[in-house]
Design a protein around this motif. Structure first.
Motif, PDB file in Angstrom:
ATOM      1  N   GLY A   1      -1.651  -4.529 -11.412  1.00  0.00           N
ATOM      2  CA  GLY A   1      -1.602  -5.789 -12.143  1.00  0.00           C
ATOM      3  C   GLY A   1      -2.746  -5.914 -13.118  1.00  0.00           C
ATOM      4  O   GLY A   1      -3.479  -4.941 -13.361  1.00  0.00           O
ATOM      5  N   PRO A   2      -2.902  -7.064 -13.733  1.00  0.00           N
ATOM      6  CA  PRO A   2      -2.170  -8.289 -13.338  1.00  0.00           C
ATOM      7  C   PRO A   2      -0.718  -8.302 -13.817  1.00  0.00           C
ATOM      8  O   PRO A   2      -0.402  -7.748 -14.865  1.00  0.00           O
ATOM      9  N   SER A  14       0.853  -1.196   0.000  1.00  0.00           N
ATOM     10  CA  SER A  14       0.000   0.000   0.000  1.00  0.00           C
ATOM     11  C   SER A  14       0.886   1.242   0.000  1.00  0.00           C
ATOM     12  O   SER A  14       1.693   1.440   0.917  1.00  0.00           O
ATOM     13  N   ASN A  15       0.757   2.061  -1.021  1.00  0.00           N
ATOM     14  CA  ASN A  15       1.566   3.277  -1.119  1.00  0.00           C
ATOM     15  C   ASN A  15       0.944   4.472  -0.394  1.00  0.00           C
ATOM     16  O   ASN A  15       1.471   5.584  -0.467  1.00  0.00           O
ATOM     17  N   THR A  61      -5.814   5.606  -6.189  1.00  0.00           N
ATOM     18  CA  THR A  61      -5.533   6.726  -7.097  1.00  0.00           C
ATOM     19  C   THR A  61      -4.643   6.327  -8.283  1.00  0.00           C
ATOM     20  O   THR A  61      -4.415   7.144  -9.176  1.00  0.00           O
ATOM     21  N   ASN A  62      -4.167   5.096  -8.293  1.00  0.00           N
ATOM     22  CA  ASN A  62      -3.287   4.656  -9.396  1.00  0.00           C
ATOM     23  C   ASN A  62      -3.544   3.181  -9.677  1.00  0.00           C
ATOM     24  O   ASN A  62      -2.966   2.297  -9.047  1.00  0.00           O
ATOM     25  N   LEU A  63      -4.419   2.917 -10.638  1.00  0.00           N
ATOM     26  CA  LEU A  63      -4.763   1.532 -10.974  1.00  0.00           C
ATOM     27  C   LEU A  63      -3.713   0.854 -11.852  1.00  0.00           C
ATOM     28  O   LEU A  63      -3.731  -0.371 -12.021  1.00  0.00           O
ATOM     29  N   SER A 118      -2.868  -9.940  -9.038  1.00  0.00           N
ATOM     30  CA  SER A 118      -3.348  -8.556  -9.063  1.00  0.00           C
ATOM     31  C   SER A 118      -3.868  -8.192  -7.678  1.00  0.00           C
ATOM     32  O   SER A 118      -4.125  -9.064  -6.839  1.00  0.00           O
ATOM     33  N   VAL A 119      -4.026  -6.898  -7.453  1.00  0.00           N
ATOM     34  CA  VAL A 119      -4.535  -6.411  -6.172  1.00  0.00           C
ATOM     35  C   VAL A 119      -5.606  -5.358  -6.426  1.00  0.00           C
ATOM     36  O   VAL A 119      -5.532  -4.589  -7.401  1.00  0.00           O
ATOM     37  N   THR A 120      -6.609  -5.351  -5.562  1.00  0.00           N
ATOM     38  CA  THR A 120      -7.668  -4.343  -5.641  1.00  0.00           C
ATOM     39  C   THR A 120      -7.956  -3.810  -4.244  1.00  0.00           C
ATOM     40  O   THR A 120      -7.746  -4.504  -3.230  1.00  0.00           O
ATOM     41  N   VAL A 121      -8.437  -2.562  -4.185  1.00  0.00           N
ATOM     42  CA  VAL A 121      -8.903  -1.977  -2.935  1.00  0.00           C
ATOM     43  C   VAL A 121     -10.368  -2.355  -2.756  1.00  0.00           C
ATOM     44  O   VAL A 121     -11.191  -2.156  -3.656  1.00  0.00           O
TER      45      VAL A 121
END
Length: 232
Positions: free
Chosen positions: A86-87, A6-7, A80-82, A70-73
């Motif tokens: 990923g993937p 997480s950035n 803010t940055n998709l 891949s990761v999702t919120v």
């Protein structure tokens, strides 16, 4: 295994999705992607997810497996940055081996019962190749040979082979080779035939070498000229 970071700047609930693509002759359990959720991941923190699939492949080969992550919120936070979610892809190769119990049986040496001295005649070595599996079909090489006694010559003066023979499970495949033999010595001449089969397929082995060779023999009575004279 996949790792997500997480950035920030805020805490976020995230989900890591992992998937595995398998070759056509393989199955996987579970048969789909797997996910893992991580609540309240602080800014600049990382989470790692590891998932396993049980894979079964039916054909021996070097199999390539392709993984994606891949990761999702998933919570109230906004990503803010998709672009960096990923993937992403990676691959690995696993060598899948197999066994085929091949063999040769029913070998015979066919020679004429009689032949004139110094006259050519044919001698044939014949047998049957078989595959007891479990790999089927399997590619093999078969070699037949004929040993002749002193005083006899053979053409060709070598063994003979059938290369790249495909053997299906429990289905006999006949093999046969012929030599032209000429004998300069009279009397019964014995000929010894042999047949050997070997696997010629990458990643396949034969667990039972005992039945890979067969032997047989035959004979011909080589007769010389006779000068008959009647007196009385």
């Amino acid at each position: 295994t996949g790792t997500a970071t997480s950035n920030g700047p805020n805490t976020a609930d995230i989900q890591i999705d992992l998937d595995l693509a398998v070759p056509a002759d393989c199955t996987r359990l579970p048969n789909g992607a797997q996910s893992e959720s991580f609540p309240a991941v602080p800014a600049l923190a990382s989470r790692t997810s590891t998932k396993d699939w049980t894979v079964n492949c039916s054909q021996p080969s070097s199999h390539q497996f392709d993984a994606t992550g891949s990761v999702t919120v998933t919570g109230l936070a906004t990503d803010t940055n998709l672009a960096n979610n990923g993937p992403i892809n990676t691959s690995g190769t696993v060598t899948v081996t197999g066994q085929a119990d091949i063999g040769v049986s029913g070998l015979t040496v066919s020679a004429p019962p009689t032949a004139p001295v110094s006259a050519p005649f044919n001698v044939t070595v014949s047998g049957t190749l078989h595959n007891a599996g479990p790999v089927t079909p399997v590619t093999v090489d078969a070699t037949l040979d004929l040993a002749v006694p002193p005083g006899c010559a053979r053409v060709p003066n070598s063994s003979q082979s059938d290369l790249g023979v495909s053997l299906a499970l429990s289905t006999g495949v006949p093999i046969s080779k012929m030599w032209t033999v000429t004998c300069s010595a009279v009397g019964v001449q014995n000929f010894d035939g042999s047949a050997t089969v070997a696997v010629n397929q990458l990643h396949v082995t034969d667990p039972n070498a005992v039945n890979d060779t067969a032997l047989a023999s035959g004979s011909t009575n080589v007769q010389g000229p006779a000068d008959l004279k009647v007196t009385g």
